[in-house]
Design a protein around this motif. Structure first.
Motif, short mmCIF file in Angstrom:
data_model
loop_
_atom_site.label_atom_id
_atom_site.label_comp_id
_atom_site.label_asym_id
_atom_site.label_seq_id
_atom_site.Cartn_x
_atom_site.Cartn_y
_atom_site.Cartn_z
N THR A 1 6.59 -6.08 -2.57
CA THR A 1 5.61 -5.20 -3.19
C THR A 1 5.31 -4.02 -2.27
O THR A 1 5.00 -4.20 -1.09
CB THR A 1 4.31 -5.97 -3.48
OG1 THR A 1 4.60 -7.07 -4.35
CG2 THR A 1 3.28 -5.07 -4.15
N GLY A 2 5.44 -2.83 -2.81
CA GLY A 2 5.25 -1.63 -2.02
C GLY A 2 6.55 -0.98 -1.56
O GLY A 2 6.53 0.10 -0.96
N ALA A 3 7.67 -1.65 -1.84
CA ALA A 3 8.97 -1.09 -1.43
C ALA A 3 9.33 0.17 -2.21
O ALA A 3 10.16 0.96 -1.78
CB ALA A 3 10.08 -2.14 -1.58
N GLY A 4 8.69 0.33 -3.37
CA GLY A 4 8.90 1.54 -4.15
C GLY A 4 9.96 1.40 -5.22
O GLY A 4 10.76 0.46 -5.22
N LEU A 5 9.95 2.37 -6.15
CA LEU A 5 10.92 2.43 -7.25
C LEU A 5 11.53 3.83 -7.25
O LEU A 5 11.03 4.73 -7.92
CB LEU A 5 10.23 2.12 -8.58
CG LEU A 5 9.56 0.73 -8.70
CD1 LEU A 5 8.78 0.64 -9.99
CD2 LEU A 5 10.61 -0.38 -8.62
N VAL B 1 14.49 -5.36 -5.67
CA VAL B 1 15.82 -4.74 -5.63
C VAL B 1 15.85 -3.61 -4.61
O VAL B 1 16.82 -3.45 -3.86
CB VAL B 1 16.21 -4.22 -7.03
CG1 VAL B 1 17.48 -3.38 -6.95
CG2 VAL B 1 16.42 -5.39 -7.98
N THR B 2 14.78 -2.82 -4.56
CA THR B 2 14.70 -1.74 -3.59
C THR B 2 14.84 -2.28 -2.17
O THR B 2 15.57 -1.72 -1.34
CB THR B 2 13.36 -0.99 -3.72
OG1 THR B 2 13.21 -0.52 -5.07
CG2 THR B 2 13.29 0.19 -2.76
N LEU B 3 14.15 -3.38 -1.88
CA LEU B 3 14.23 -3.97 -0.55
C LEU B 3 15.61 -4.57 -0.29
O LEU B 3 16.16 -4.43 0.81
CB LEU B 3 13.15 -5.04 -0.39
CG LEU B 3 13.12 -5.76 0.97
CD1 LEU B 3 12.99 -4.78 2.12
CD2 LEU B 3 11.99 -6.78 1.01
N ALA B 4 16.18 -5.22 -1.30
CA ALA B 4 17.53 -5.78 -1.13
C ALA B 4 18.53 -4.69 -0.80
O ALA B 4 19.40 -4.86 0.07
CB ALA B 4 17.94 -6.54 -2.38
N ASP B 5 18.42 -3.56 -1.50
CA ASP B 5 19.32 -2.44 -1.20
C ASP B 5 19.20 -2.01 0.26
O ASP B 5 20.21 -1.73 0.93
CB ASP B 5 18.98 -1.24 -2.11
CG ASP B 5 19.49 -1.40 -3.52
OD1 ASP B 5 20.40 -2.22 -3.74
OD2 ASP B 5 18.97 -0.70 -4.41
N GLN B 6 17.97 -1.98 0.75
CA GLN B 6 17.75 -1.57 2.14
C GLN B 6 18.39 -2.57 3.11
O GLN B 6 19.06 -2.18 4.07
CB GLN B 6 16.26 -1.47 2.41
CG GLN B 6 15.90 -1.13 3.85
CD GLN B 6 14.40 -1.14 4.09
OE1 GLN B 6 13.61 -0.84 3.19
NE2 GLN B 6 13.99 -1.50 5.30
#
Length: 338
Positions: free
Chosen positions: A293-297, A135-140
């Motif tokens: 993985t690694g995109a963060g929360l 989700v973090t990556l999708a937001d980006q």
């Protein structure tokens, strides 16, 4: 250096509590004490105590009366969460509850009134968004404009029901709230988040019991169609994950934009790439696969700051209310049609 944040736990009945606690601890918050109801199995209490051996188990009132505690965290039985949150806010503390934040519209109204009267925060942990790196990556990617304006979401939330591991309340409609109130809560949250909708309504909703005739009060299938001022959405949830799948559910989210699509395969790429948090993007330039993985929360860090500074960056109060309201309205609509 950040100002300190002390939190306590009341209610450990869902394993989501571990992610909620660990996310706060990871940001430097101090876990000071915990309590749970008499219905929580002893084995569950023992395992929890072993996970946090330096944190004492005390009576709930002692935690509420402790002026140093700023936040109460709860993953109690679903129908107990509203009462715990209201007690926390009345004691001058913010409340951070697992989804569903409550199980009835009357409870939601009581929570609204308490938030307005006390000025405290009521935040719901929608873990399928807040604790998922894809989700973090999708937001980006969406911020970068890769798929244009988001116009629709399609969320799939299958779960394994593991009947031998479930407490009696899990099967009782009045206690768990119904399938759209409970596990579909994640989907309402994601629909609002990705479409940017601040107003929304339930177009149609359906629930059923298709595979558990011995549990007539249980709902194992649900679907809903949504319309918002930022886009439309469809969601399907179920308790039908087959035992052969090597994870609890093949959770997916497809985000349709005016110039492309993003698909999240959150927990498994079935019969495909190993691992989790897979993101697939198709845009005007082609097709890409990302491992997130690694995109963060980022949620927990923002939430910590929100509590200290009284801001609303991690999640607005209006969002928590609307996502929960949609879940409860969808549940009511589906049941009225049966």
């Amino acid at each position: 250096m950040r100002p300190p944040l002390k939190f306590a736990v009341i209610g450990i009945d869902h394993n989501h509590i571990y992610g909620m606690i660990n996310g706060l601890i990871g940001e430097g918050a101090e876990f000071t004490g915990w309590a749970t109801s008499a219905e929580t199995p002893l084995s569950q209490c023992q395992r929890f105590g072993e996970s946090y051996p330096d944190v004492p188990m005390v009576e709930p009132d002692a935690l509420l009366d402790d002026a140093s505690v700023q936040l109460i965290v709860s993953a109690a039985i679903n129908d107990q969460r509203a009462g715990i949150a209201i007690a926390a806010m009345q004691a001058g503390k913010d409340a951070f509850v697992d989804k569903p934040g409550c199980t009835t519209l009357s409870e939601l109204e009581a929570i609204r009134e308490c938030v307005n009267a006390t000025g405290r925060k009521w935040v719901v942990c929608f873990s399928e968004r807040l604790q998922v790196e894809s989700v973090t990556l999708a937001d980006q990617l969406i911020r970068e404009g890769r798929i244009g304006k988001v116009v629709q979401t399609v969320g799939l939330g299958p779960h394994r029901h593991n009947p031998s591991l479930r407490a009696n309340w899990f099967w009782q409609r009045l206690r768990y709230g119904g399938i759209l109130t409970d596990i579909c809560a994640h989907q309402f949250d994601q629909f609002l988040h990705f479409t940017g909708s601040t107003q929304a309504s339930v177009v149609t909703a359906h629930i059923g019991n298709v595979a558990n005739p011995d549990r007539p009060d249980f709902q194992d299938f649900g679907e809903v169609l949504l319309e918002g001022n930022g886009g439309r959405g469809y969601a399907r949830v179920d308790w039908l994950t087959p035992d052969g799948l090597p994870t609890w559910g093949d959770g997916r989210m497809t985000i349709l934009g005016t110039h492309g699509t993003i698909e999240l395969r959150k927990y498994i790429d079935i019969a495909g790439r190993p691992g989790k948090d897979h993101v697939f993007l198709a845009d005007q330039k082609g097709v890409e696969h990302f491992e997130a993985t690694g995109a963060g929360l980022p949620f927990f860090g923002k939430f910590y700051t929100d509590i200290i500074e009284r801001t609303e960056v991690a999640m607005t109060q209006a969002h928590a209310f609307l996502a929960t309201q949609l879940a409860l309205q969808a549940q009511a609509k589906a049941e009225s049609q049966q």
